[in-house]
Design an enzyme around this catalytic site. Structure first.
Site, short mmCIF file in Angstrom:
data_model
loop_
_atom_site.label_atom_id
_atom_site.label_comp_id
_atom_site.label_asym_id
_atom_site.label_seq_id
_atom_site.Cartn_x
_atom_site.Cartn_y
_atom_site.Cartn_z
CB CYS A 45 -6.56 3.02 -8.53
SG CYS A 45 -5.51 2.81 -6.91
CG ASN B 284 -2.14 -0.18 -6.09
OD1 ASN B 284 -2.12 0.32 -7.21
ND2 ASN B 284 -2.87 0.07 -5.96
CG HIS C 136 -6.44 -0.67 -9.69
ND1 HIS C 136 -4.95 -0.85 -10.21
CD2 HIS C 136 -6.64 -0.58 -8.41
CE1 HIS C 136 -4.78 0.59 -8.92
NE2 HIS C 136 -5.66 0.18 -7.98
O1 UT7 Z 1 -5.62 0.86 -5.71
C1 UT7 Z 1 -6.20 2.01 -4.41
C2 UT7 Z 1 -7.36 1.24 -4.39
N1 UT7 Z 1 -7.15 0.37 -2.18
C3 UT7 Z 1 -6.87 -0.74 -2.47
O2 UT7 Z 1 -7.47 -1.16 -3.02
C4 UT7 Z 1 -6.32 -1.27 -0.94
C5 UT7 Z 1 -7.57 -2.57 -0.15
N2 UT7 Z 1 -6.99 -2.76 1.01
C6 UT7 Z 1 -5.51 -4.01 0.82
O3 UT7 Z 1 -5.97 -4.51 0.20
C7 UT7 Z 1 -5.77 -4.27 2.32
O4 UT7 Z 1 -6.87 -4.22 3.54
C8 UT7 Z 1 -4.16 -4.48 2.74
C9 UT7 Z 1 -3.38 -5.08 2.09
C10 UT7 Z 1 -4.10 -2.60 3.04
C11 UT7 Z 1 -4.54 -4.65 4.25
O5 UT7 Z 1 -4.69 -6.34 4.47
P1 UT7 Z 1 -5.87 -6.52 5.23
O6 UT7 Z 1 -5.70 -7.98 5.37
O7 UT7 Z 1 -6.72 -6.10 5.32
O8 UT7 Z 1 -4.75 -5.93 6.42
P2 UT7 Z 1 -5.57 -5.01 7.72
O9 UT7 Z 1 -5.88 -3.78 7.98
O10 UT7 Z 1 -6.84 -5.78 8.51
O11 UT7 Z 1 -4.33 -5.70 9.44
C12 UT7 Z 1 -4.32 -6.99 9.96
C13 UT7 Z 1 -3.20 -6.79 10.84
C14 UT7 Z 1 -2.67 -5.35 11.81
O12 UT7 Z 1 -2.59 -6.16 12.86
P3 UT7 Z 1 -3.71 -6.63 14.23
O13 UT7 Z 1 -4.41 -5.13 14.05
O14 UT7 Z 1 -4.09 -7.61 13.95
O15 UT7 Z 1 -2.64 -6.71 15.15
C15 UT7 Z 1 -1.79 -5.06 11.27
O16 UT7 Z 1 -0.82 -3.64 12.28
O17 UT7 Z 1 -2.06 -6.86 9.90
C16 UT7 Z 1 -1.13 -6.10 10.49
N3 UT7 Z 1 -0.16 -5.25 9.31
C17 UT7 Z 1 0.84 -6.04 8.62
N4 UT7 Z 1 1.34 -6.77 9.28
C18 UT7 Z 1 2.90 -7.40 8.37
C19 UT7 Z 1 -0.90 -4.97 8.50
N5 UT7 Z 1 0.13 -4.37 7.80
C20 UT7 Z 1 1.83 -5.50 7.66
C21 UT7 Z 1 2.59 -5.40 6.90
N6 UT7 Z 1 2.99 -6.28 7.93
N7 UT7 Z 1 3.21 -5.21 6.42
#
Ligand code: UT7
Length: 330
Positions: free
Chosen positions: A116, A286, A256
């Site tokens: 990225c 993204n 970004h």
């Molecule tokens: O561009 C390159 C670099 N990349 C980035 O900068 C991405 C950085 N990371 C992020 O933007 C975020 O971590 C994400 C958007 C990928 C995820 O958001 P988060 O707030 O960190 O969610 P999480 O991974 O902590 O997941 C929270 C909950 C989980 O469920 P439990 O374990 O709490 O029951 C996930 O399974 O949300 C669940 N979850 C979803 N639920 C509904 C994960 N993806 C989804 C989804 N819809 N699409």
């Protein structure tokens, strides 16, 4: 006379027509529009459909528009640098394929892979060729067809990414405008959190790698998020400090577009209000290397000569960095 700097003298972008909305994703995986919007800021993303089309096709469209805008013949371009994580092929470089499709017969070209952060790495690399005095017309492209490496059964990644391309023209400037400063960083130990497992020399493609879905993006979202928030904000604050820039001196932050929460944290750290932050993540998601040039393209008619602009990125590698530009035209 001011020193010779590389100035962006034109910008263009290209996004495919197909819109993949949150509502459509709700039908593919267990997710909701509410979750995607509140956690990422994304509402929809563009997807390149069509057999045989790849990153070079989007890049070529962006570059063709760029040349038309500036009324420049393709033969005048001397160098093409293409930042991409989804090249058309492992080799040759997508830059070469774009040059062929556009007719940039006199240019040499190569790709840069910094995930990225690729566009800002490529921009800084291109700027050095201009500053050296050897080249006068350099094209820098940021493009990705992320849909080619996304698993549309994995809700943790498929909601985030989209396809798109942006391109800029770099030319010498002696009036004080151009790329003034940059800070680029990388830390390969971060690779464990964000990578594509198969298809490289360590794990070449096989039936097993395909069956195990190892050709898709693997991301540990939370870990990447923590590094992204800290590093993108730190490097943006650092470039302000070493150029004696205060929040009121900055016209725009061009971040970004990975997650609206990461962008908000960076802007807060820089002391900038939302009105100075380019944000189009809700429309495109993204697009990896495409995000920053797509923002510049969309905001081009609001930019003025002399505007202080900070570009900031964070991505796989890990890679991150910040670029300070004094905008060159109205
Ligand atoms: O561009 C390159 C670099 N990349 C980035 O900068 C991405 C950085 N990371 C992020 O933007 C975020 O971590 C994400 C958007 C990928 C995820 O958001 P988060 O707030 O960190 O969610 P999480 O991974 O902590 O997941 C929270 C909950 C989980 O469920 P439990 O374990 O709490 O029951 C996930 O399974 O949300 C669940 N979850 C979803 N639920 C509904 C994960 N993806 C989804 C989804 N819809 N699409």
């Amino acid at each position: 006379m001011e020193k010779t700097r590389a100035a962006i003298t034109a910008v263009n972008g290209y996004v495919p027509d197909y819109i993949l909305s949150n509502l459509e994703l709700e039908k593919l995986v267990d997710t909701t529009d509410e979750w995607i919007t509140s956690r990422t800021g994304i509402k929809e993303r563009r997807i390149l459909k069509g057999q045989g089309l790849g990153s070079s096709d989007m890049a070529a469209a962006a570059v063709q528009g760029l040349l038309k805008k500036k009324n420049i013949a393709p033969e005048e371009i001397e160098l093409v640098i293409c930042a991409t994580t989804t090249p058309d092929m492992q080799f040759p470089a997508t830059a070469n394929i774009v040059s062929d499709k556009v007719g940039m017969k006199n240019a040499f070209g190569f790709d840069i892979n910094a995930a990225c952060s690729g566009f800002i790495y490529a921009l800084v690399t291109g700027s050095k060729y201009i500053e050296s005095g050897q080249y006068k017309k350099v094209i820098v492209i940021g493009v990705d067809k992320m849909s080619s490496i996304i698993d549309y059964t994995d809700r943790t990644t498929c909601v985030i990414f989209g396809d798109g391309a942006g391109a800029v023209l770099l030319e010498p400037d002696q009036s004080g405008s151009g790329i003034v400063d940059s800070i680029l960083r990388s830390d390969g130990s971060g690779r464990v959190h964000l990578h594509q497992k198969a298809g490289g020399s360590v794990l070449p493609a096989s039936h097993d790698t395909v069956d195990a879905k190892q050709h898709f993006v693997y991301q540990e979202g939370q870990a990447v998020f923590k590094f992204a928030v800290t590093n993108m904000a730190d490097v943006s604050a650092e470039i302000m400090e070493r150029n004696q820039l205060k929040a009121e001196d900055i016209a725009w932050l061009v971040p970004h577009q990975a997650n609206k929460r990461i962008i908000d944290a960076t802007a807060r750290r820089m002391g900038l209000g939302n009105e100075k932050v380019m944000l189009n993540i809700e429309k495109y998601g993204n697009t990896t290397n495409g995000t920053i040039p797509l923002c510049l393209w969309e905001w081009e008619n609001q930019l003025h000569k002399g505007d202080n602009i900070i570009l900031a990125a964070f991505g796989g590698g890990f890679t991150w960095g910040s670029v300070y530009i004094r905008w060159a035209y109205n």
